[in-house]
Scaffold this motif. Structure first.
Motif, PDB file in Angstrom:
ATOM      1  N   ASP A 138      18.331  48.438  18.389  1.00 23.16           N
ATOM      2  CA  ASP A 138      17.722  49.316  19.393  1.00 23.16           C
ATOM      3  C   ASP A 138      18.722  49.725  20.477  1.00 23.16           C
ATOM      4  OD1 ASP A 138      18.045  46.861  20.571  1.00 23.16           O
ATOM      5  OD2 ASP A 138      16.062  46.824  21.517  1.00 23.16           O
ATOM      6  N   ALA A 139      20.025  49.659  20.166  1.00 27.95           N
ATOM      7  CA  ALA A 139      21.047  49.953  21.177  1.00 27.95           C
ATOM      8  C   ALA A 139      20.933  51.375  21.717  1.00 27.95           C
ATOM      9  CB  ALA A 139      22.439  49.725  20.588  1.00 27.95           C
ATOM     10  N   VAL A 140      20.656  52.338  20.841  1.00 35.37           N
ATOM     11  CA  VAL A 140      20.520  53.719  21.307  1.00 35.37           C
ATOM     12  C   VAL A 140      19.322  53.862  22.218  1.00 35.37           C
ATOM     13  CG1 VAL A 140      19.947  56.062  20.564  1.00 35.37           C
ATOM     14  CG2 VAL A 140      21.741  54.810  19.401  1.00 35.37           C
ATOM     15  N   GLU A 141      18.222  53.177  21.888  1.00 33.56           N
ATOM     16  CA  GLU A 141      17.034  53.238  22.736  1.00 33.56           C
ATOM     17  C   GLU A 141      17.339  52.722  24.146  1.00 33.56           C
ATOM     18  OE1 GLU A 141      17.054  52.425  19.657  1.00 33.56           O
ATOM     19  OE2 GLU A 141      15.341  53.275  18.599  1.00 33.56           O
ATOM     20  N   VAL A 142      18.219  51.727  24.238  1.00 37.51           N
ATOM     21  CA  VAL A 142      18.598  51.197  25.550  1.00 37.51           C
ATOM     22  C   VAL A 142      19.337  52.267  26.354  1.00 37.51           C
ATOM     23  CG1 VAL A 142      20.021  49.499  26.758  1.00 37.51           C
ATOM     24  CG2 VAL A 142      18.675  48.809  24.759  1.00 37.51           C
ATOM     25  N   VAL A 143      20.260  52.980  25.703  1.00 39.18           N
ATOM     26  CA  VAL A 143      21.002  54.038  26.387  1.00 39.18           C
ATOM     27  C   VAL A 143      20.050  55.168  26.791  1.00 39.18           C
ATOM     28  CG1 VAL A 143      22.876  55.716  26.195  1.00 39.18           C
ATOM     29  CG2 VAL A 143      23.097  53.474  25.099  1.00 39.18           C
ATOM     30  N   VAL A 144      19.148  55.545  25.907  1.00 41.83           N
ATOM     31  CA  VAL A 144      18.176  56.593  26.209  1.00 41.83           C
ATOM     32  C   VAL A 144      17.301  56.180  27.391  1.00 41.83           C
ATOM     33  CG1 VAL A 144      16.109  57.798  25.359  1.00 41.83           C
ATOM     34  CG2 VAL A 144      18.130  57.576  23.890  1.00 41.83           C
ATOM     35  N   HIS A 145      16.876  54.932  27.421  1.00 44.48           N
ATOM     36  CA  HIS A 145      16.033  54.440  28.515  1.00 44.48           C
ATOM     37  C   HIS A 145      16.753  54.566  29.859  1.00 44.48           C
ATOM     38  CE1 HIS A 145      13.107  51.995  30.649  1.00 44.48           C
ATOM     39  NE2 HIS A 145      14.086  51.211  31.077  1.00 44.48           N
ATOM     40  N   ARG A 146      18.044  54.208  29.879  1.00 36.67           N
ATOM     41  CA  ARG A 146      18.805  54.324  31.120  1.00 36.67           C
ATOM     42  C   ARG A 146      18.954  55.791  31.532  1.00 36.67           C
ATOM     43  NH1 ARG A 146      22.695  50.383  28.870  1.00 36.67           N
ATOM     44  NH2 ARG A 146      24.126  52.163  28.656  1.00 36.67           N
ATOM     45  N   LEU A 147      19.200  56.638  30.547  1.00 38.03           N
ATOM     46  CA  LEU A 147      19.339  58.067  30.853  1.00 38.03           C
ATOM     47  C   LEU A 147      18.060  58.649  31.419  1.00 38.03           C
ATOM     48  CD1 LEU A 147      21.384  59.778  27.986  1.00 38.03           C
ATOM     49  CD2 LEU A 147      21.808  59.945  30.444  1.00 38.03           C
ATOM     50  N   ARG A 148      16.940  58.279  30.834  1.00 36.37           N
ATOM     51  CA  ARG A 148      15.662  58.822  31.310  1.00 36.37           C
ATOM     52  C   ARG A 148      15.466  58.524  32.798  1.00 36.37           C
ATOM     53  NH1 ARG A 148      12.556  57.138  25.868  1.00 36.37           N
ATOM     54  NH2 ARG A 148      12.384  59.208  24.914  1.00 36.37           N
ATOM     55  N   LYS A 149      15.838  57.329  33.218  1.00 37.82           N
ATOM     56  CA  LYS A 149      15.670  56.963  34.624  1.00 37.82           C
ATOM     57  C   LYS A 149      16.575  57.805  35.516  1.00 37.82           C
ATOM     58  CE  LYS A 149      16.208  52.446  34.234  1.00 37.82           C
ATOM     59  NZ  LYS A 149      16.180  51.003  34.640  1.00 37.82           N
ATOM     60  N   LYS A 150      17.772  58.142  35.011  1.00 30.38           N
ATOM     61  CA  LYS A 150      18.705  58.930  35.816  1.00 30.38           C
ATOM     62  C   LYS A 150      18.343  60.419  35.841  1.00 30.38           C
ATOM     63  CE  LYS A 150      22.543  55.719  35.199  1.00 30.38           C
ATOM     64  NZ  LYS A 150      23.937  55.492  34.740  1.00 30.38           N
ATOM     65  N   LEU A 151      17.482  60.845  34.919  1.00 33.78           N
ATOM     66  CA  LEU A 151      17.103  62.257  34.849  1.00 33.78           C
ATOM     67  C   LEU A 151      15.752  62.548  35.496  1.00 33.78           C
ATOM     68  CD1 LEU A 151      18.124  63.088  31.147  1.00 33.78           C
ATOM     69  CD2 LEU A 151      19.394  63.637  33.228  1.00 33.78           C
ATOM     70  N   VAL A 152      15.120  61.538  36.050  1.00 35.76           N
ATOM     71  CA  VAL A 152      13.759  61.688  36.572  1.00 35.76           C
ATOM     72  C   VAL A 152      13.635  62.847  37.550  1.00 35.76           C
ATOM     73  CG1 VAL A 152      12.041  60.606  38.072  1.00 35.76           C
ATOM     74  CG2 VAL A 152      13.024  59.309  36.188  1.00 35.76           C
ATOM     75  N   GLU A 153      14.607  63.010  38.449  1.00 38.89           N
ATOM     76  CA  GLU A 153      14.493  64.034  39.495  1.00 38.89           C
ATOM     77  C   GLU A 153      15.023  65.389  39.075  1.00 38.89           C
ATOM     78  OE1 GLU A 153      12.925  63.429  42.280  1.00 38.89           O
ATOM     79  OE2 GLU A 153      12.600  61.339  41.710  1.00 38.89           O
ATOM     80  N   THR A 154      15.533  65.519  37.861  1.00 42.21           N
ATOM     81  CA  THR A 154      16.208  66.759  37.461  1.00 42.21           C
ATOM     82  C   THR A 154      15.295  67.797  36.816  1.00 42.21           C
ATOM     83  OG1 THR A 154      16.776  65.984  35.228  1.00 42.21           O
ATOM     84  CG2 THR A 154      18.293  65.404  37.034  1.00 42.21           C
ATOM     85  N   GLY A 155      14.080  67.418  36.442  1.00 47.53           N
ATOM     86  CA  GLY A 155      13.220  68.350  35.725  1.00 47.53           C
ATOM     87  C   GLY A 155      13.563  68.453  34.253  1.00 47.53           C
ATOM     88  N   VAL A 156      14.396  67.521  33.768  1.00 50.36           N
ATOM     89  CA  VAL A 156      14.788  67.475  32.361  1.00 50.36           C
ATOM     90  C   VAL A 156      14.380  66.124  31.797  1.00 50.36           C
ATOM     91  CG1 VAL A 156      16.765  67.429  30.784  1.00 50.36           C
ATOM     92  CG2 VAL A 156      16.698  69.081  32.653  1.00 50.36           C
TER      93      VAL A 156
END
Length: 222
Positions: free
Chosen positions: A186-204
């Motif tokens: 699930d390594a990719v899912e971990v990276v995706v999870h971190r990215l989602r948190k960093k994109l919260v305010e971007t509208g993406v």
């Protein structure tokens, strides 16, 4: 990349605009030559797509007017007529490329990006107000740089190249981890999870498509 699309068939024009916008292009759709000329008086575009079979002022006449007014905007002609004579007439009128209907949206996108590159337009992957600066590899939301790890950057770059379209988990794994395959499934899912948190305010947002992979898309306010 800003695209002026001149297509009198409303359904086709709307559909093409949506397809191109999902792929990171900014599109303005006009249905007549006079509307296109007015848009060009007030706004800047990087490339234009003109349907030859426009009512009143057809695509070739519109193209001639653009060239007579000194517009050097790259133009791709779109038409149901695919004969050699029609292609020659369009190119002689000042068109930069020619695509006959029916066509694959992937080919249209590729041709538009090629025209823009030849004209010196910076082809930066975008999704909403998020963009990738190819020269530096940095991601910006509006004017603010995002703080991403190398793996997060590699994964987001792959998604941004195909906004609105799925990228497989296997491809993202290879890009993010390279020759050092992860030990955790699930390594990719971990990276995706971190990215989602960093994109919260971007509208993406990054969306999971089970069995297909992931895609990035703009979230529009209702």
């Amino acid at each position: 990349m800003r695209v002026l699309l001149v297509e009198d068939e409303a359904e086709l024009g709307t559909s093409l605009a949506r397809v191109l916008e999902r792929r990171g292009l900014q599109v303005q759709h006009r249905m007549a030559g006079a509307e296109a000329l007015q848009a060009l008086e007030h706004e800047r575009f990087d490339v234009a797509v003109l349907d030859i079979g426009l009512p009143g002022m057809d695509g070739l006449q519109l193209l001639q007017r653009l060239r007579d007014r000194g517009h050097t905007l790259p133009v791709l002609l779109l038409t149901a007529r695919g004969g050699v004579g029609d292609r020659v007439a369009g190119l002689n009128a000042g068109a930069d490329d020619y695509l006959a209907k029916p066509f694959d949206p992937d080919e249209l996108e590729a041709r538009l990006r090629a025209l823009a590159r030849r004209a010196g337009v910076a082809d930066e992957p975008r999704c909403g107000e998020l963009r990738l600066d190819r020269a530096t590899g940095a991601f910006y939301w509006r004017s603010a740089a995002l703080e991403l790890t190398p793996r997060e950057s590699a994964l987001l770059a792959a998604l941004m190249e195909r906004p609105g379209r799925a990228v497989t988990r296997a491809r993202l794994t290879g890009l993010a981890f390279g020759a050092d395959p992860p030990s955790q499934p699930d390594a990719v899912e971990v990276v995706v999870h971190r990215l989602r948190k960093k994109l919260v305010e971007t509208g993406v947002q990054i969306t999971t498509l089970r069995g297909l992979g992931y895609l990035v898309q703009e979230v529009r306010a209702p």
